[in-house]
Design a protein around this motif. Structure first.
Motif, PDB file in Angstrom:
ATOM      1  N   GLY A  62      83.423  84.878 -20.831  1.00  0.00           N
ATOM      2  CA  GLY A  62      82.734  84.165 -19.756  1.00  0.00           C
ATOM      3  C   GLY A  62      82.058  85.116 -18.785  1.00  0.00           C
ATOM      4  N   SER A  63      82.716  86.228 -18.493  1.00  0.00           N
ATOM      5  CA  SER A  63      82.137  87.220 -17.581  1.00  0.00           C
ATOM      6  C   SER A  63      80.873  87.823 -18.167  1.00  0.00           C
ATOM      7  CB  SER A  63      83.157  88.324 -17.286  1.00  0.00           C
ATOM      8  OG  SER A  63      84.253  87.809 -16.573  1.00  0.00           O
ATOM      9  N   PHE A  64      80.908  88.098 -19.458  1.00  0.00           N
ATOM     10  CA  PHE A  64      79.740  88.659 -20.129  1.00  0.00           C
ATOM     11  C   PHE A  64      78.572  87.674 -20.050  1.00  0.00           C
ATOM     12  CE2 PHE A  64      77.118  89.495 -23.888  1.00  0.00           C
ATOM     13  CZ  PHE A  64      76.892  90.857 -23.744  1.00  0.00           C
ATOM     14  N   ALA A  65      78.849  86.411 -20.381  1.00  0.00           N
ATOM     15  CA  ALA A  65      77.798  85.377 -20.361  1.00  0.00           C
ATOM     16  C   ALA A  65      77.285  85.151 -18.937  1.00  0.00           C
ATOM     17  CB  ALA A  65      78.334  84.072 -20.947  1.00  0.00           C
ATOM     18  N   TRP A  66      78.181  85.099 -17.963  1.00  0.00           N
ATOM     19  CA  TRP A  66      77.801  84.850 -16.566  1.00  0.00           C
ATOM     20  C   TRP A  66      76.787  85.897 -16.085  1.00  0.00           C
ATOM     21  CZ3 TRP A  66      79.292  81.049 -13.045  1.00  0.00           C
ATOM     22  CH2 TRP A  66      78.953  81.283 -11.709  1.00  0.00           C
ATOM     23  N   GLN A  67      77.047  87.145 -16.421  1.00  0.00           N
ATOM     24  CA  GLN A  67      76.178  88.224 -15.956  1.00  0.00           C
ATOM     25  C   GLN A  67      74.813  88.232 -16.639  1.00  0.00           C
ATOM     26  OE1 GLN A  67      78.406  92.024 -14.959  1.00  0.00           O
ATOM     27  NE2 GLN A  67      79.930  90.927 -16.202  1.00  0.00           N
ATOM     28  N   LEU A  68      74.691  87.517 -17.743  1.00  0.00           N
ATOM     29  CA  LEU A  68      73.406  87.431 -18.440  1.00  0.00           C
ATOM     30  C   LEU A  68      72.542  86.270 -17.936  1.00  0.00           C
ATOM     31  CD1 LEU A  68      74.483  88.190 -22.109  1.00  0.00           C
ATOM     32  CD2 LEU A  68      73.259  89.696 -20.526  1.00  0.00           C
ATOM     33  N   MET A  69      73.115  85.377 -17.147  1.00  0.00           N
ATOM     34  CA  MET A  69      72.339  84.238 -16.633  1.00  0.00           C
ATOM     35  C   MET A  69      71.362  84.738 -15.577  1.00  0.00           C
ATOM     36  SD  MET A  69      74.922  81.028 -16.360  1.00  0.00           S
ATOM     37  CE  MET A  69      76.272  81.848 -15.528  1.00  0.00           C
ATOM     38  N   ASP A  70      70.103  84.756 -15.936  1.00  0.00           N
ATOM     39  CA  ASP A  70      69.083  85.271 -15.031  1.00  0.00           C
ATOM     40  C   ASP A  70      67.969  84.263 -14.786  1.00  0.00           C
ATOM     41  OD1 ASP A  70      67.809  85.257 -17.480  1.00  0.00           O
ATOM     42  OD2 ASP A  70      67.389  87.402 -17.509  1.00  0.00           O
ATOM     43  N   GLY A  71      68.132  83.037 -15.292  1.00  0.00           N
ATOM     44  CA  GLY A  71      67.085  82.037 -15.132  1.00  0.00           C
ATOM     45  C   GLY A  71      65.950  82.208 -16.123  1.00  0.00           C
TER      46      GLY A  71
END
Length: 120
Positions: A62-71
């Motif tokens: 989840g942390s990996f995915a969260w940090q990739l959310m850039d819009g």
């Protein structure tokens, strides 16, 4: 019969809700800080000594995915980067990613900017 307009969840473009602050813990996991607002939370804080803030720690996926959310990246693109990072450990990849983003959306941690249109 007409075609149903089915949207592919993997085409959605997630973005973090700006009302939540977040940072990384010592292990590199994302910690989302949520203020418990509202009348019932106020009562719980005063009467039951409940905390004003909750701190939600995401696991390494989840942390990996969260940090990739850039819009800009779609759920599909984020999933593919997760596959590169974690390999088969992330399987079932697309089901996991879809459920993860649905849960974040249902709890108002993220929104969706738009859907990317597939090139024909």
């Amino acid at each position: 019969m007409g075609k149903k307009n089915k949207k592919n969840y993997l085409d959605f473009v997630p973005i973090c809700n700006p009302k939540f602050e977040w940072d990384l813990d010592k292990k590199g996991n994302v910690v989302v800080h949520m203020e418990n607002k509202g009348f019932y939370n106020w009562i719980a804080q005063k009467v039951f000594k409940k905390p004003r803030f909750s701190h939600i720690t995401l696991d390494n996926y989840g942390s990996f995915a969260w940090q990739l959310m850039d819009g800009k990246k779609t759920v599909f693109e984020i999933a593919n980067e997760m596959k590169v990072q974690f390999g088969d450990k992330a399987d079932p990849l697309y089901e996991r990613m879809t459920r993860f983003f649905q849960t974040l959306y249902q709890n108002n941690f993220i929104g969706y900017v738009s859907e990317k249109k597939k090139k024909k």
